[in-house]
Design an enzyme around this catalytic site. Structure first.
Site, short mmCIF file in Angstrom:
data_model
loop_
_atom_site.label_atom_id
_atom_site.label_comp_id
_atom_site.label_asym_id
_atom_site.label_seq_id
_atom_site.Cartn_x
_atom_site.Cartn_y
_atom_site.Cartn_z
N GLU A 1 -34.80 69.99 20.44
CA GLU A 1 -34.68 68.82 21.33
C GLU A 1 -33.25 68.31 21.39
OE1 GLU A 1 -34.37 64.65 22.52
OE2 GLU A 1 -33.88 65.49 20.56
N ASP B 1 -35.95 69.36 14.85
CA ASP B 1 -34.52 69.56 14.63
C ASP B 1 -33.81 68.21 14.54
OD1 ASP B 1 -35.05 69.20 17.42
OD2 ASP B 1 -33.02 69.88 17.89
C1 LIG Z 1 -34.01 44.61 25.87
C2 LIG Z 1 -33.92 45.95 25.34
C3 LIG Z 1 -32.60 46.20 24.75
C4 LIG Z 1 -32.47 47.64 24.62
C5 LIG Z 1 -31.62 47.96 23.52
C6 LIG Z 1 -31.67 49.39 23.29
C7 LIG Z 1 -31.67 49.67 21.84
C8 LIG Z 1 -32.01 51.10 21.62
C9 LIG Z 1 -32.33 51.34 20.24
C10 LIG Z 1 -32.59 52.51 19.77
C11 LIG Z 1 -32.59 53.72 20.58
C12 LIG Z 1 -33.11 54.82 19.79
C13 LIG Z 1 -33.14 56.09 20.55
C14 LIG Z 1 -33.92 57.07 19.75
C15 LIG Z 1 -34.26 58.27 20.53
C16 LIG Z 1 -33.27 59.32 20.31
C17 LIG Z 1 -33.55 60.51 21.13
C18 LIG Z 1 -32.38 61.42 21.12
O1 LIG Z 1 -31.53 61.38 20.27
N1 LIG Z 1 -32.29 62.32 22.09
C19 LIG Z 1 -31.16 63.15 22.29
C20 LIG Z 1 -30.16 62.50 23.16
O2 LIG Z 1 -30.43 61.52 23.83
O3 LIG Z 1 -29.01 63.00 23.19
ZN LIG Z 2 -34.97 62.63 18.71
ZN LIG Z 3 -31.55 62.48 18.46
#
Ligand SMILES: CCCCCCCC/C=C\CCCCCCCC(=O)NCC(=O)O
Ligand SMILES: [Zn+2]
Ligand SMILES: [Zn+2]
Length: 533
Positions: free
Chosen positions: A220, A156
């Site tokens: 999710e 999703d």
């Molecule tokens: C030294 C490290 C610095 C950290 C910087 C963080 C940068 C993060 C970059 C990308 C994050 C991507 C997240 C992807 C996963 C998404 C999962 C998601 O959407 N889940 C639902 C929710 O959380 O609401």
């Molecule tokens: Zn995700």
């Molecule tokens: Zn997401």
């Protein structure tokens, strides 16, 4: 490594011997089937039939490199077409009952079955449909004595209003070397790449040594309570225990961490908690010509302003973020190397620096995001109700109850009602010491795929389906190999979500490597590299 993709490969048996077929049939199999091979060869059926094996076929094509390129281009194009087709099915999750697009979810299931015949028809693979739209694949290993592992992803996506996109978000268009569209980095890329890797391996006659599971959740983005939770229940009812589980989460960061000279692949070994809070103010409604001194809109706005101007305290050093910087210390430039190798001294100033940017700020504290605001019914009616949603992502050093208490203290206004919509405590830290086979299997697969970057354990700042699998293993990891520069970070749940063609290939390579590395008794032993093919 590139040749995995370009060659279509020679068959590889589970034991690792390369089998270049000497009969036409064996020559065709590595090319992905007769039709594909003939197409790639330009329809020269007679030529192919006349050829007794792969070497002759390649020679007849005028040299190995050109032949490989021609064949590889075909396979690459097909994998990209499959990801684009996946993007075009709008499997959007929305909050609220009955909000799932069941037609799209069913269509997506059909697409998977059609596009990955080797997976879905393999005798090694069992497919369970879970909660109508989620999928659990069991890939049976030859050695039943070994503890299985699991790869998870979700099908999703969050909604994507057309506004602000360079191309329509569900078109899957290719633009300047990128596939655009909702899901291309969250999380259809990893779902499709896992299946591409398995399809390739099965086509090559790969028999895994240990059983592994692929869990594909369908909700999710709204908590995974139907999909992942029930996939986990199925496995629990079967008495399954996992060695480790890998889900989406952290990524490759290039130029995102201040002072870090090379890209880093951050493997999430813990995950922030979450609290969704509804703030509500009710006041008397009536004619807007005689308003009271304060409106519900004003009261709620003031409360929100207090929350935004009082971020929760930084927690640097009390969560897994410290390990991240200690791991990475040798890779920082001169002043930052001194800082990160002496965090006992420079911790406070370093955490101040991290707190200045949203991406790094997310690492060191519980973040406060006001995500929704609704109020008012008509321009000349005093609003009876104002509501807002605040989404906290909770640092591992804090708890849901502590965040609630701090919220009440900061708002300090009894007229603002608080309702907990959902909550989740931060997840425990998964092992990443020398004996953590899951962590090192992932880490080695990163290095095999990206020899020039470092990997390090870190905190996953977003939430994933991993919470549902806690009874199956304490070794939960969160990583997909999406390559992000600073300007790419807002693409998550934002506009112009995209993945480069090159990065999508690498994503497939990563899972291809991982499925082989996971079979090694000792994960640091070098496995069959893709350039050997
Ligand atoms: C030294 C490290 C610095 C950290 C910087 C963080 C940068 C993060 C970059 C990308 C994050 C991507 C997240 C992807 C996963 C998404 C999962 C998601 O959407 N889940 C639902 C929710 O959380 O609401
Ligand atoms: Zn995700
Ligand atoms: Zn997401």
């Amino acid at each position: 490594r590139a040749l995995l993709w370009e060659a279509g490969g020679g068959g590889r048996a589970a034991g690792g011997d390369i089998r270049l077929g000497s009969a036409p049939r064996l020559a065709l199999e590595p090319l992905g089937g007769k039709r594909e091979a003939l197409e790639a060869l330009g329809g020269k059926r007679e030529a192919l039939e006349a050829l007794g094996g792969k070497r002759e076929a390649l020679e007849a094509l005028g040299g190995k490199r050109e032949a490989l390129e021609a064949l590889g281009g075909k396979r690459e194009a097909r994998a990209c077409a499959r990801l684009r087709a996946a993007v075009r099915v709008p499997t959007v999750s929305r909050e609220g009952p009955g909000a799932a697009d069941e037609v799209a979810l069913l269509r997506f299931g059909r697409l998977l079955r059609e596009e990955f015949p080797a997976v879905f028809e393999s005798e090694l693979v069992t497919h369970d449909l879970v909660a109508n739209f989620s999928h659990l694949l069991t890939v049976r290993g030859a050695d039943g004595g070994r503890t299985p592992y699991m790869l998870t992803a979700h099908l999703d996506v969050v909604p994507a209003p057309d506004y602000g996109w360079d191309v329509p978000p569900f078109s899957g268009e290719i633009h300047q070397g990128y596939i655009y569209g909702r899901g291309t980095i969250d999380d259809k890329h990893s779902l499709m790449a896992i299946l591409e890797a398995l399809e390739l391996l099965l086509q090559r006659g790969f028999v895994p040594q240990r059983t592994f599971y692929i869990g594909i959740g369908h909700d999710e983005e709204i908590g995974g309570d139907k999909g992942a939770r029930n996939i986990a229940k199925v496995l629990e009812s079967r008495g399954v225990k996992l060695d480790f589980l890998l889900d989406e989460g952290m990524v490759i960061l290039d130029g995102v961490v201040p002072g870090l000279q090379i890209p880093v692949a951050v493997v999430g070994v813990s995950e922030k908690g979450s609290l969704m809070l509804r703030l509500r103010v009710r006041t008397e409604t009536g004619h807007s010509s005689m308003p009271a001194k304060e409106s519900c809109i004003g009261i709620l706005s003031a409360a929100i302003t207090r929350l935004e101007s009082n971020p929760l305290p930084q927690q640097f050093g009390s969560g897994p973020e410290r390990a991240l910087f200690e791991y990475l210390s040798p890779q920082f430039n001169f002043p930052m190397r001194v800082v990160t190798s002496n965090l006992w001294l420079f911790g406070p100033i370093f955490s101040w620096v991290l707190g200045q940017k949203p991406t790094t700020n997310a690492l060191i504290r519980t973040t406060t995001a006001v995500t929704e605001f609704h109020a008012g019914v008509k321009p000349n009616v005093v609003a009876p109700l104002a509501e807002a949603t605040v989404n906290y992502r909770i640092h591992p050093a804090q708890s849901v109850s502590e965040v609630l208490r701090l919220t009440e203290e900061i708002i300090a206004d009894d007229r603002v009602e608080l309702e907990v919509l959902s909550s989740m405590e931060p997840l425990p830290i998964s092992p990443f010491d020398e004996s953590a086979t899951g962590y090192w299997t992932i880490s080695k697969s990163i290095t095999d795929t990206f020899p020039d970057i470092v990997s390090a354990p870190g905190l996953c700042i977003a939430n994933t389906d991993t919470r549902h699998y806690q009874k199956l293993t304490s070794a939960l990891y969160r990583f997909t190999p999406v390559w992000n520069k600073l300007e790419d970070i807002p693409r998550y749940h934002g506009v112009n979500e995209r993945i480069s063609l090159q990065n999508y290939k690498q994503t497939i390579h990563f899972y291809f490597n991982l499925m082989q590395n996971a079979d090694q008794e000792e994960p640091l032993i070098k496995h069959f590299h893709t350039e050997d093919l």
